[in-house]
Design an enzyme around this catalytic site. Structure first.
Site, PDB file in Angstrom:
ATOM      1  N   LYS A 219      -4.753 -25.613  -1.607  1.00 45.64           N
ATOM      2  CA  LYS A 219      -4.745 -26.985  -1.087  1.00 45.64           C
ATOM      3  C   LYS A 219      -5.569 -27.947  -1.922  1.00 45.64           C
ATOM      4  O   LYS A 219      -6.410 -27.559  -2.719  1.00 45.64           O
ATOM      5  CB  LYS A 219      -5.134 -26.983   0.398  1.00 45.64           C
ATOM      6  CG  LYS A 219      -3.941 -26.493   1.243  1.00 45.64           C
ATOM      7  CD  LYS A 219      -4.151 -26.533   2.726  1.00 45.64           C
ATOM      8  CE  LYS A 219      -2.855 -26.043   3.415  1.00 45.64           C
ATOM      9  NZ  LYS A 219      -3.023 -25.827   4.850  1.00 45.64           N
ATOM     10  N   ARG A 254      -3.471 -17.125   5.549  1.00 44.09           N
ATOM     11  CA  ARG A 254      -2.121 -17.535   5.119  1.00 44.09           C
ATOM     12  C   ARG A 254      -2.183 -17.902   3.640  1.00 44.09           C
ATOM     13  O   ARG A 254      -2.922 -18.807   3.266  1.00 44.09           O
ATOM     14  CB  ARG A 254      -1.668 -18.735   5.948  1.00 44.09           C
ATOM     15  CG  ARG A 254      -0.280 -19.237   5.649  1.00 44.09           C
ATOM     16  CD  ARG A 254       0.059 -20.438   6.535  1.00 44.09           C
ATOM     17  NE  ARG A 254       1.412 -20.908   6.306  1.00 44.09           N
ATOM     18  CZ  ARG A 254       1.760 -21.747   5.337  1.00 44.09           C
ATOM     19  NH1 ARG A 254       0.858 -22.193   4.485  1.00 44.09           N
ATOM     20  NH2 ARG A 254       3.024 -22.118   5.207  1.00 44.09           N
TER      21      ARG A 254
END
Ligand code: HH2
Length: 273
Positions: A219, A254
């Site tokens: 991210k 994840r």
């Protein structure tokens, strides 16, 4: 892992690794690579070989500014991938904000509903309850990825995220969802510092007593803090964040880079005793 093994493992105390298959043309880190059925299924199978416990299939990019996708198109993208992976004996999760998509994916064999809008929609909770599948409630401040970055004005980000998740998990459990996994929603309507704060204080979320999931993979805050432009070059930063989360009690991670995560989690559990 098959769906029964996944469910048993979720009730245990080990760390579970979720691999990501984005069946999208525009996801922020792998958009377009697994847009075709064959490529998506092959990628899911490869991630299981690399050590994923469950594969998360999504058909809508939720990056800020992504093009909206119709429910019909989302169904077209995800249902065949879920069906094929399930036929191969794999535990599959459906990553969607739409109850109609969750329903079809669970009917096709998904054993977990991953809802980035936090089980806000009563019909999403009804799907998980009706099919007796666990669900992930992820925090985002508004149910609209296009404008979520305009909603980062929390009183106290950790407290606000926890009270949202506590409330939605309680609703879901009361309505018959068998178990609810909580996810702070890294990058979803959060500033760089708020993302850091949520990982740093993940133990407060863990203390609620639900399994906690962390999804920091590749991210933007990692790119900004570590100075790494390309999402696929953010593996080392991702691992540092995820292991910090696991140290604080995260039970599911994840990730896009499954082999690296399997290696890191194996070593973490060895040195952690
Ligand atoms: N992050 C993304 C998507 N789904 N689900 C959970 N539970 N937690 C997360 O942190 C999370 C999630 C965004 O990542 P990705 O799927 O790679 O990107 P995109 O939304 O662009 O497809």
């Amino acid at each position: 892992m098959n769906p029964d093994q996944f469910r048993d493992a979720l009730a245990g105390d080990g760390v579970l690794l979720m691999g990501v298959v984005n069946v999208t043309p525009d996801s922020f880190s792998d958009g377009g690579r697994y847009y075709e059925l064959d490529a998506a299924v092959a990628h899911g199978l490869r991630m299981v070989d690399d050590g994923a416990d469950i594969v998360d299939v999504g058909g809508e990019s939720t990056r800020p500014g992504a093009e909206p996708v119709s429910v019909e198109e989302e169904l077209r993208r995800v249902v065949p991938v879920v069906r094929d992976l399930r036929s191969a004996g794999i535990a599959v999760s459906i990553d969607t904000r739409h109850a109609v998509v969750a329903e079809a994916a669970v009917a096709a064999g998904a054993c977990l509903v991953n809802d980035v809008s936090g089980l806000r929609d009563p019909s999403m909770r009804a799907v998980a309850a009706g099919h007796d599948v666990p669900a992930v409630a992820m925090h985002m401040p508004v149910d609209d990825p296009a404008v979520m970055q305009q909603h980062t004005d929390y009183d106290d980000v950790v407290r606000d995220v926890i009270s949202f998740l506590r409330e939605h998990a309680a609703l879901a459990l009361a309505e018959g969802v068998p178990s609810v996994i909580l996810d702070p929603g890294i990058g979803f309507g959060k500033t760089v510092e708020q993302n850091v704060q949520l990982v740093r204080q993940l133990d407060v979320l863990v203390a609620l007593g639900h399994p906690v999931m962390l999804g920091a993979s590749r991210k933007r805050f990692i790119g900004l803090l570590a100075g790494v432009e390309q999402p696929e070059d953010r593996v080392a930063g991702t691992l540092a964040v995820h292991l910090a989360g696991v140290q604080r009690g995260a039970r599911l991670v994840r990730a896009h880079d499954v082999a690296a995560h399997r290696q890191a989690l194996t070593m973490w559990s060895h040195v952690n005793g």
